[in-house]
Scaffold this motif. Structure first.
Motif, PDB file in Angstrom:
ATOM      1  N   LYS A 375       0.833  -1.210   0.000  1.00 49.81           N
ATOM      2  CA  LYS A 375       0.000   0.000   0.000  1.00 49.81           C
ATOM      3  C   LYS A 375       0.865   1.257   0.000  1.00 49.81           C
ATOM      4  O   LYS A 375       0.614   2.211  -0.758  1.00 49.81           O
ATOM      5  CB  LYS A 375      -0.926  -0.014   1.224  1.00 49.81           C
ATOM      6  N   LEU A 376       1.906   1.251   0.832  1.00 54.22           N
ATOM      7  CA  LEU A 376       2.809   2.410   0.893  1.00 54.22           C
ATOM      8  C   LEU A 376       3.631   2.541  -0.382  1.00 54.22           C
ATOM      9  O   LEU A 376       3.947   3.659  -0.824  1.00 54.22           O
ATOM     10  CB  LEU A 376       3.732   2.298   2.109  1.00 54.22           C
ATOM     11  N   ILE A 377       3.981   1.402  -0.991  1.00 49.56           N
ATOM     12  CA  ILE A 377       4.721   1.449  -2.250  1.00 49.56           C
ATOM     13  C   ILE A 377       3.854   2.079  -3.341  1.00 49.56           C
ATOM     14  O   ILE A 377       4.318   2.906  -4.151  1.00 49.56           O
ATOM     15  CB  ILE A 377       5.189   0.037  -2.665  1.00 49.56           C
ATOM     16  N   ASP A 378       2.587   1.687  -3.388  1.00 43.68           N
ATOM     17  CA  ASP A 378       1.671   2.257  -4.383  1.00 43.68           C
ATOM     18  C   ASP A 378       1.521   3.769  -4.207  1.00 43.68           C
ATOM     19  O   ASP A 378       1.334   4.511  -5.189  1.00 43.68           O
ATOM     20  CB  ASP A 378       0.309   1.582  -4.302  1.00 43.68           C
ATOM     21  N   LEU A 379       1.603   4.235  -2.957  1.00 44.15           N
ATOM     22  CA  LEU A 379       1.508   5.672  -2.663  1.00 44.15           C
ATOM     23  C   LEU A 379       2.848   6.391  -2.803  1.00 44.15           C
ATOM     24  O   LEU A 379       2.916   7.615  -2.642  1.00 44.15           O
ATOM     25  CB  LEU A 379       0.974   5.877  -1.237  1.00 44.15           C
ATOM     26  N   ILE A 404       8.564   5.864   7.349  1.00 42.29           N
ATOM     27  CA  ILE A 404       9.514   5.750   8.470  1.00 42.29           C
ATOM     28  C   ILE A 404       8.902   4.906   9.590  1.00 42.29           C
ATOM     29  O   ILE A 404       9.576   4.026  10.165  1.00 42.29           O
ATOM     30  CB  ILE A 404       9.889   7.142   9.010  1.00 42.29           C
ATOM     31  N   TYR A 405       7.643   5.158   9.897  1.00 44.01           N
ATOM     32  CA  TYR A 405       6.967   4.388  10.947  1.00 44.01           C
ATOM     33  C   TYR A 405       6.864   2.921  10.559  1.00 44.01           C
ATOM     34  O   TYR A 405       7.040   2.019  11.394  1.00 44.01           O
ATOM     35  CB  TYR A 405       5.575   4.985  11.195  1.00 44.01           C
ATOM     36  N   PHE A 406       6.581   2.661   9.275  1.00 42.52           N
ATOM     37  CA  PHE A 406       6.511   1.272   8.798  1.00 42.52           C
ATOM     38  C   PHE A 406       7.857   0.567   8.994  1.00 42.52           C
ATOM     39  O   PHE A 406       7.896  -0.597   9.412  1.00 42.52           O
ATOM     40  CB  PHE A 406       6.115   1.260   7.315  1.00 42.52           C
ATOM     41  N   ASN A 407       8.933   1.222   8.702  1.00 44.95           N
ATOM     42  CA  ASN A 407      10.257   0.614   8.825  1.00 44.95           C
ATOM     43  C   ASN A 407      10.621   0.304  10.272  1.00 44.95           C
ATOM     44  O   ASN A 407      11.326  -0.682  10.541  1.00 44.95           O
ATOM     45  CB  ASN A 407      11.324   1.512   8.196  1.00 44.95           C
ATOM     46  N   LYS A 408      10.131   1.127  11.176  1.00 39.56           N
ATOM     47  CA  LYS A 408      10.378   0.824  12.597  1.00 39.56           C
ATOM     48  C   LYS A 408       9.714  -0.502  12.971  1.00 39.56           C
ATOM     49  O   LYS A 408      10.283  -1.293  13.730  1.00 39.56           O
ATOM     50  CB  LYS A 408       9.838   1.956  13.467  1.00 39.56           C
TER      51      LYS A 408
END
Length: 420
Positions: A375-379, A404-408
């Motif tokens: 989802k984040l990649i699509d955005l 950044i939050y996803f990577n944490k």
């Protein structure tokens, strides 16, 4: 002996009543007392069924004892003003003389009373028998319904029990396949110098829960290996080893592990079962992935690229992944060379999500984040904070904070150094 004459006064009703039902009632005072004064026959003339029964009873008595009078057209109602008949309509109507007291002389009334008493007893007996039949039928119906409900309930319990047993059996088979895959990847069958067989599984320190699952099912011990961030589960007792072999026999297929299993089975005099054919639902794939799998992403052409892979020294140990699950296998010259199965295509990863979501290792943490990643990649949330990028300015900055939050979450507690 003749019966004495009886003088009685009769109170005539002001209703017009069908002639054939009325003409015998005026014969006796006792009859009127019996059928007019008792509570259970009040409103007698308004009930056509009871009137019909009384009509038959009186007609029969009259014929036997000679009291039958002249017969009139039963379709015409009459008003009895003692001996005089007056024609009336079919409906009830009021009479000029509402009440009339007359005297009647009747001889020999005892046979009539006896006959009516017999009719009454017969009717009561018939009603009692009918009531018992109805009551018994209702009782039998209730018992039958209760028995049917119990049978249905018992059948449901048996069906649920059967389904539960089937589910447990299916779950056990899958677990046995998963455990064999884990042993193929990170396990070891050994024999001590004194001839005691054992089994070991070594995993990352993050996978303590995985080893606990095995320990709870099979026993054994879990210890932290000194100098490295790994845990080792070890099983040595004879009973536990026999149980383990029976569980994984027929599912071990690794080039190193299968010869080790043969040596251990010789000690227990157990015949080794050749590896069964694999299919997409076999738990071995997940078990071997928990041992030798990797899920990560790298930056390629300024864009994250998600990869799920499995590595091993020998090609035929990972060949089933490409044959059954798809993807590709290539040889990596690093670390003295090894083979690596990978899938990178979004459609392939989503298709195989339902398989790897059954993982029992810490890698499941990243499996759960796959859809959020796409989802984040699509955005394009991974882009740096640049007004010229998609979304621009403040909006793009918020997206980047989401990345950044996803990577944490992605790297939380994740420390995997796979041993090839």
């Amino acid at each position: 002996q003749k019966w004495p004459l009886i003088k009685i006064k009769i109170l005539l009703l002001h209703f017009a009543i069908c002639e054939k039902y009325l003409k015998y009632i005026l014969y006796t005072k006792n009859l009127i007392n019996k059928f007019l004064n008792l509570n259970y026959v009040r409103g007698l003339y308004l009930n056509p069924i009871i009137v019909k029964i009384i009509n038959y009873s009186f007609s029969a008595f009259a014929e036997i004892y000679g009291f039958a009078g002249r017969k009139y057209n039963s379709q015409v109602t009459k008003y009895y003003n003692f001996y005089n008949k007056v024609g009336t309509s079919e409906t009830t109507r009021e009479i000029n003389n509402n009440l009339s007291l007359k005297e009647i002389h009747i001889i020999n009334v005892e046979p009539l009373i006896s006959f009516l008493n017999n009719i009454y007893l017969i009717l009561i007996n018939k009603l009692y028998i009918l009531y018992n039949k109805i009551f018994n039928n209702i009782l039998l119906l209730n018992l039958s319904l209760n028995n049917n409900n119990k049978i249905i309930s018992n059948n449901k319990l048996l069906l649920n029990s059967s389904l539960n047993n089937n589910n447990k059996t299916s779950n056990n088979i899958w677990f046995n396949q998963w455990l064999a895959g884990l042993i193929d990847g990170n396990g070891y069958f050994g024999i001590s110098k004194k001839g005691y067989p054992s089994c070991e599984i070594t995993m990352n320190i993050n996978d303590e829960k995985t080893l606990k699952i095995i320990q709870n099912k099979l026993g054994g011990s879990i210890k932290l290996r000194s100098g490295v961030k790994t845990l080792r589960w070890r099983l040595t007792n004879k009973e536990g080893m026999i149980n383990l072999i029976n569980i994984i026999n027929g599912n071990i297929r690794n080039n190193k592990r299968l010869p080790q299993l043969y040596k251990v089975c010789d000690i227990f005099n157990i015949k080794v079962i050749n590896p069964i054919s694999l299919n997409i639902n076999n738990g071995w794939f997940v078990g071997f992935f928990d041992a030798k799998g990797i899920i990560t992403y790298i930056i390629k052409n300024d864009k994250p690229q998600l990869t799920i892979s499995v590595i091993n020294k020998y090609l035929n140990d990972i060949q089933p992944y490409m044959d059954i699950l798809g993807g590709n296998i290539y040889f990596d010259k690093g670390n003295n060379g090894y083979y690596k199965w990978t899938i990178q295509n979004k459609e392939d990863i989503i298709r195989l999500y339902k398989i790897f979501i059954k993982s029992k290792s810490y890698k499941l943490h990243r499996i759960h984040l796959i859809f959020e990643y796409f989802k984040l990649i699509d955005l394009k949330a991974y882009n740096s904070i640049d007004p010229a990028t998609v979304g621009g300015g403040e909006n793009n900055e918020l997206l980047y904070k989401s990345w950044i939050y996803f990577n944490k979450k992605w790297y939380k507690g994740y420390n995997y150094n796979l041993k090839i």
